[in-house]
Write an enzyme that holds these catalytic residues in place. Structure first.
Site, mmCIF file in Angstrom:
data_model
loop_
_atom_site.group_PDB
_atom_site.id
_atom_site.type_symbol
_atom_site.label_atom_id
_atom_site.label_comp_id
_atom_site.label_asym_id
_atom_site.label_seq_id
_atom_site.Cartn_x
_atom_site.Cartn_y
_atom_site.Cartn_z
ATOM 1 N N GLY A 4 0.834 -1.188 0.000
ATOM 2 C CA GLY A 4 0.000 0.000 0.000
ATOM 3 C C GLY A 4 0.873 1.244 0.000
ATOM 4 C CD GLN B 235 3.158 5.944 2.666
ATOM 5 O OE1 GLN B 235 2.212 5.377 2.167
ATOM 6 N NE2 GLN B 235 4.157 5.283 3.253
ATOM 7 C CB CYS C 107 4.808 2.283 7.336
ATOM 8 S SG CYS C 107 4.319 3.790 6.481
ATOM 9 C CG LEU C 108 6.470 1.057 1.320
ATOM 10 C CD1 LEU C 108 5.952 1.357 -0.085
ATOM 11 C CD2 LEU C 108 7.578 0.025 1.284
ATOM 12 C CG HIS D 4 -0.988 1.235 7.192
ATOM 13 N ND1 HIS D 4 -0.033 0.808 8.102
ATOM 14 C CD2 HIS D 4 -0.337 2.096 6.373
ATOM 15 C CE1 HIS D 4 1.119 1.401 7.836
ATOM 16 N NE2 HIS D 4 0.966 2.188 6.785
ATOM 17 C CD GLU D 5 -1.341 2.416 2.627
ATOM 18 O OE1 GLU D 5 -0.951 3.593 2.482
ATOM 19 O OE2 GLU D 5 -0.580 1.499 2.982
ATOM 20 C CG HIS E 294 -0.170 6.806 5.348
ATOM 21 N ND1 HIS E 294 0.894 7.307 6.054
ATOM 22 C CD2 HIS E 294 0.127 5.510 5.106
ATOM 23 C CE1 HIS E 294 1.802 6.347 6.231
ATOM 24 N NE2 HIS E 294 1.362 5.242 5.678
HETATM 25 NI NI NI Z 1 2.289 3.374 5.666
#
Ligand code: NI
Length: 193
Positions: A46, A51, A101-102, A143-144, A147
Site C-alpha cells: 500500500g 508518502q 510502512c514504506l 493503514h492507508e 495516512h
Molecule cells: Ni504506511
C-alpha cells in the site's frame, strides 16, 4: 511512469490532513500510475499520496501477495486505487496484526485495528465503489486511510512500544537507514510541504 521518492516518518507532510480530490485529471491519473510503480518497486502492499509528497486523498494498494501467504480463504482484489475513501462501517471485533510502512523502513509492530470494514471510495474512473473487507485487505485499507488523516501506525502503539523502537526511528530520521527504494530528501520536502 516514474518511481517517486518516498518521504520518511519524521517528515511533517505525513502529519497533515490530505485534501479531497475534486476532479479527474491527467495529473491525477499520472500520480496513480506513478504510485503503483513506486509501491511495486518497493515491494509494498500500500502507498498513500502524502508518502510521495502529495497532500491528496488517494492511495493505492495490492494485497494479493499477502493473501497468497495467508491460510484463510480471502478473496483477491488485485491492484486497487482508492480516491476520497471513507470507512463507513467497522466491526466491533479488533485484531492485532503485524504492520510495516514504506515511510518507516525496517520497523514492524503489532497494531490493533477493526477486523472487518466497509469502505466507500471512487475508483480511478471516478465511479463510486463499496467493498466489504476482511483480513489483510481490511488492515491495509485502514493503514492507508490513516495516512490521509496524517496518522502513522506508530501512533496506535503504546508509549512503551514506541520507546522500544526509538533507536530504529532515529536511524531513519538521520538518513542512516539503507533501503532498496529511493527516499525523499527532507530539506526538499519541507520546502514543498
Ligand atoms: Ni504506511
Amino acid at each position: 511512469m516514474a518511481i517517486l521518492p518516498i518521504v520518511t516518518y519524521d517528515d511533517d507532510i505525513l502529519r497533515e490532513e490530505a485534501q479531497p480530490v475534486t476532479e479527474d485529471s491527467e495529473e491525477l491519473q499520472a500520480l496513480v500510475d506513478d504510485m503503483f510503480e513506486t509501491m511495486y518497486n518497493a515491494d509494498g502492499v500500500g502507498l498513500a499520496a502524502p508518502q510521495v509528497g502529495k497532500l491528496l486523498r488517494v492511495f493505492v494498494a495490492d494485497v494479493d501477495p499477502m493473501i497468497e501467504q495467508d491460510e484463510r480463504d480471502i478473496p483477491k482484489y488485485g491492484p486497487l486505487a482508492m480516491i476520497n475513501p471513507e470507512i463507513v462501517e467497522t466491526s466491533a471485533e479488533e485484531l492485532e496484526m503485524e504492520e510495516g510502512c514504506l515511510s518507516i523502513p525496517g520497523v514492524n509492530a503489532a497494531v490493533k485495528r477493526a477486523a472487518r470494514i466497509k469502505v466507500r471510495y471512487l475508483d480511478r474512473d471516478f465511479k463510486e465503489q463499496e467493498l466489504d473487507l476482511d483480513g489483510w485487505p481490511a488492515r491495509v485499507v485502514q493503514h492507508e486511510k490513516d495516512h490521509l488523516d496524517g496518522v502513522l501506525f506508530l501512533e496506535h502503539l503504546s508509549f512503551f512500544k514506541q520507546k522500544l523502537l526509538s533507536a530504529k526511528l532515529n536511524e531513519i530520521a538521520k538518513g542512516q537507514k539503507e533501503t532498496e527504494y529511493p527516499l525523499a530528501p527532507k530539506t526538499q520536502l519541507r520546502e514543498k510541504g
